[in-house]
Design a protein around this motif. Sequence first.
Motif, PDB file in Angstrom:
ATOM      1  N   UNK A  45       0.850  -1.202   0.000  1.00 53.05           N
ATOM      2  CA  UNK A  45       0.000   0.000   0.000  1.00 53.05           C
ATOM      3  C   UNK A  45       0.882   1.248   0.000  1.00 53.05           C
ATOM      4  N   UNK A  69       1.870   2.033  -3.405  1.00 58.36           N
ATOM      5  CA  UNK A  69       0.764   2.653  -4.151  1.00 58.36           C
ATOM      6  C   UNK A  69       0.656   4.132  -3.781  1.00 58.36           C
ATOM      7  N   UNK A  86      -8.587   9.210  -2.680  1.00 60.61           N
ATOM      8  CA  UNK A  86      -7.748   8.024  -2.899  1.00 60.61           C
ATOM      9  C   UNK A  86      -6.711   7.879  -1.786  1.00 60.61           C
ATOM     10  N   UNK A 114      -8.399   6.723   1.319  1.00 58.94           N
ATOM     11  CA  UNK A 114      -8.764   5.309   1.179  1.00 58.94           C
ATOM     12  C   UNK A 114      -7.575   4.408   1.507  1.00 58.94           C
ATOM     13  N   UNK A 115      -6.420   4.729   0.940  1.00 54.45           N
ATOM     14  CA  UNK A 115      -5.237   3.895   1.202  1.00 54.45           C
ATOM     15  C   UNK A 115      -4.808   3.989   2.664  1.00 54.45           C
ATOM     16  N   UNK A 136      -7.027   1.904   4.672  1.00 54.83           N
ATOM     17  CA  UNK A 136      -6.709   0.494   4.424  1.00 54.83           C
ATOM     18  C   UNK A 136      -5.540   0.053   5.312  1.00 54.83           C
TER      19      UNK A 136
END
Lengths: 501, 501
Positions: free
Chosen positions: A19, A22, A45, A48-49, A52
């Motif tokens: 992650x 990313x 985004x 979101x990561x 996560x």
Amino acid sequence: MSSAFYDSLMSKFKELAMIGSLEGVLNWDSETTLPYNGVEHRTKQVIFLNDLKQKTWGSKEFGDLLQSNLKDETLNDFEKRNLELINREFLRRQKLPPDLMSKLMGQSKKTNEIWKRAKSKNQFSLVLPDLEKLFDLNNQVAVKLAELYGLDDPYDALISTRDYGFSVSKISSIFEENRKFLVPMVKNMSEKSESLDKSFLVREISKEQKQKLAETTVEFFKYKSKSDEHAVIGEVEHPLTIGCGPKDIRVTVKYEKWEKVLFSASHEVGHGIHGWNRNQEWNGLPVNSYNWPSLGECNSRYTENKIGKSREFWEYYYPTFQEVTKGKFSDIGLDQFYQVINRVEPGISRMKADEVTYGLHIIIRFEIERELFAGKVELKDLPQVWNDKYEQYLGVEVPDDTRGVLQDLHWYNVYWAYFQGYALGDIMGSQLHGHMVSQNPGWADSVRNGDFSPVYNYFVDNIYSVGAMFDPLDLIKNVTGEELTTTHFHNYLSAKYENMF
Amino acid sequence: MSSAFYDSLMSKFKELAMIGSLEGVLNWDSETTLPYNGVEHRTKQVIFLNDLKQKTWGSKEFGDLLQSNLKDETLNDFEKRNLELINREFLRRQKLPPDLMSKLMGQSKKTNEIWKRAKSKNQFSLVLPDLEKLFDLNNQVAVKLAELYGLDDPYDALISTRDYGFSVSKISSIFEENRKFLVPMVKNMSEKSESLDKSFLVREISKEQKQKLAETTVEFFKYKSKSDEHAVIGEVEHPLTIGCGPKDIRVTVKYEKWEKVLFSASHEVGHGIHGWNRNQEWNGLPVNSYNWPSLGECNSRYTENKIGKSREFWEYYYPTFQEVTKGKFSDIGLDQFYQVINRVEPGISRMKADEVTYGLHIIIRFEIERELFAGKVELKDLPQVWNDKYEQYLGVEVPDDTRGVLQDLHWYNVYWAYFQGYALGDIMGSQLHGHMVSQNPGWADSVRNGDFSPVYNYFVDNIYSVGAMFDPLDLIKNVTGEELTTTHFHNYLSAKYENMF
């Protein structure tokens, strides 16, 4: 002996590292490409990561796995180190309430945007209200970390988190030694620099030529990630290096004045070679995922200054420079050129500072941070405090906030307790340089011949491939056999400047 | 009436859409920037995101939520449509074993890489073994889908999945009508085109000028995602449009011959305006996440051909073209220019084909696919079958595989059952164009004056903002009041070419 518990934990961590990579791609894209209309979704985004990752860090499964591992006495040193690094981060995250952290993240993004406007409008007051909110949130974090570490000083706790093993008192004493050495040297060398003919610095060259300078510079430093088909030197507003994968670490450049292009390229490529020479068998493990400002900036400032501004490098590179710039500097001899790029010139800009004055820029920031967290200085007084210290330490007058307290993005982007890394990096780099020279007496001739390998290999073997196996102070001691000392830095500067002018 | 069940399912789906947008950023980066050393980790990142999606699609929670919703009779039509779209995909994924899908994904990536080499070396045999593996895996998928849909023909099942509502027999009959119309028209118009003086097509202009042509073209088409600071027209090997977020949809260009640059830019921007004019209140919902080749290519081929090659557009744009190219074409009048860019010229390249021959290129591919899936043609015979059909339908001789069966990436990248979309798109676009003209009689004068708004607004209102609320055939019927028919396409071409040469 690795256990199933250990393997499970590491496989969870590898997902976190994935992650992270990313996030790297998003960051690269935001810096180099993102159109204005994409900003809103990009924020989503990023959140979101982040969520996560938080989902894993905060899960009972992860916590239980970690606890089981911590009790396992059969693990070897390598495994224990990976656990230790995870546990540090786990404790930190456990201590910090998620809602405080997301407030901090949101406020940081907002403050960063407003800082850009404040800087372009030369108005510190524009960003002050948000900076106050940001500082307050960050101070709450620092207070909680101080509780966790059992420290009295929240600033000390932040330093410990960033540059593990360092403390405010240790850095204060190192910086005090530095200040005593640097102030007279700056005075002496800046007087000698005054008479240099520096007029060629303002000669303009084309953007294509600047690109070529950046490319040939990073090539010397073995920037190998470049294929024929793809450009991976990004163009950005504020140069930085961005990791998108273990072997995919991208340097960036801003095509401003040619001198800045050269040395900012050699700075960023220092981060690059550090990154992609990590031990590839450790990809995704904690030992390859953590780093410290001091060690990170040690590598970048080493390539920028110790090599990029060395006589040896320029004996090799000057013909290339002349060729790329197509005669624009044909009347300037190597001696004059070398002196001018190494001129000592007290100024108001950290980013443009020479090797000698640089440490004073950092001391100013460190002292201000220390006093802010101690409640001895208020944020609203920052411009005044800043300008006073520039007058006192560097003898220069700051004409406006854009070029003063608004010049660096760090404070407006939660990079509190980061600046010390640049100066500690210079000191570490000098100690390593001394050791490298003792191991590779032929290094200078190699560089003169365009071969960076002996220096490169020394750093690959001793620093880059070692990852985060050791905290920075331990690593320096392991490699050089000495505790961290300013001696080598001072000796290096003295030797370099002895016959400079 | 929306329920808590419905909201939960949609919030799960929004996460899937979010991951889709991250895949978009990776895809953009892979196409525009990724250095060679980053390829290996990029594959891992792609697999990671894919697994993350699969984890949701395959979870009991998601399945249960979907089933509860499907039983809910209180949902309104909009909600039902979102459910329907999810359910289609859910059933598809349930039917397809994950290990088959990951084999297919891996084989697709590998075949794509080998195709590049085979194409550059002009050797179909190089890619044949991997193409056979890929086709076999994809055929297994198609067989399973045929079971799911209760169809006899696996190719029919693939078509149904890609272009919902279409069948092989429907497309075969449409294409047969097209073939009958196009073959004599190609003959007639290509004879007339022969005498044109086309020599100016090979005049070279600089890359900067090509960039300026692309920029001014997409500006006309209201490409608004561009800010002053960021370039978002990517440079790639094979032009495509990539969505990185609801308003961040990026067009790309390859700076090859200037004519190709112009029309490939106007093709890609057609995908762009489709994408970023979706209903922003539906972001992340199924109705904004699904699309079909036919409707997608309808938009891109519409801007490329119906507008980009129209007399009206060139009356407006020709002065800009002359200005950007700085006199290089000052001896060419608009009449000659317009005739030449609309020349009809049977050739071997689909990408360079004119509006009239284009449909024949698609028929060739469609027929080959149909026969391959029916087992009537073997992959090893592809070059021969390909060359024979080019001879038969277009009367041209294919000199080598690079320019023949290896020219398109689709088959080497699992884009089976995709080609029909381009030709169906031309037919849909003509029907919509006819309707648009009836609604906006002043459209032509607007375009002549550089104002794309009437056309743009028509498509925003009727197509772009409607998302996937309707399947393609229903949408065309809803908007134009007629079933899909080739009449408008044939009338359009007849009218355009009647007095062309």
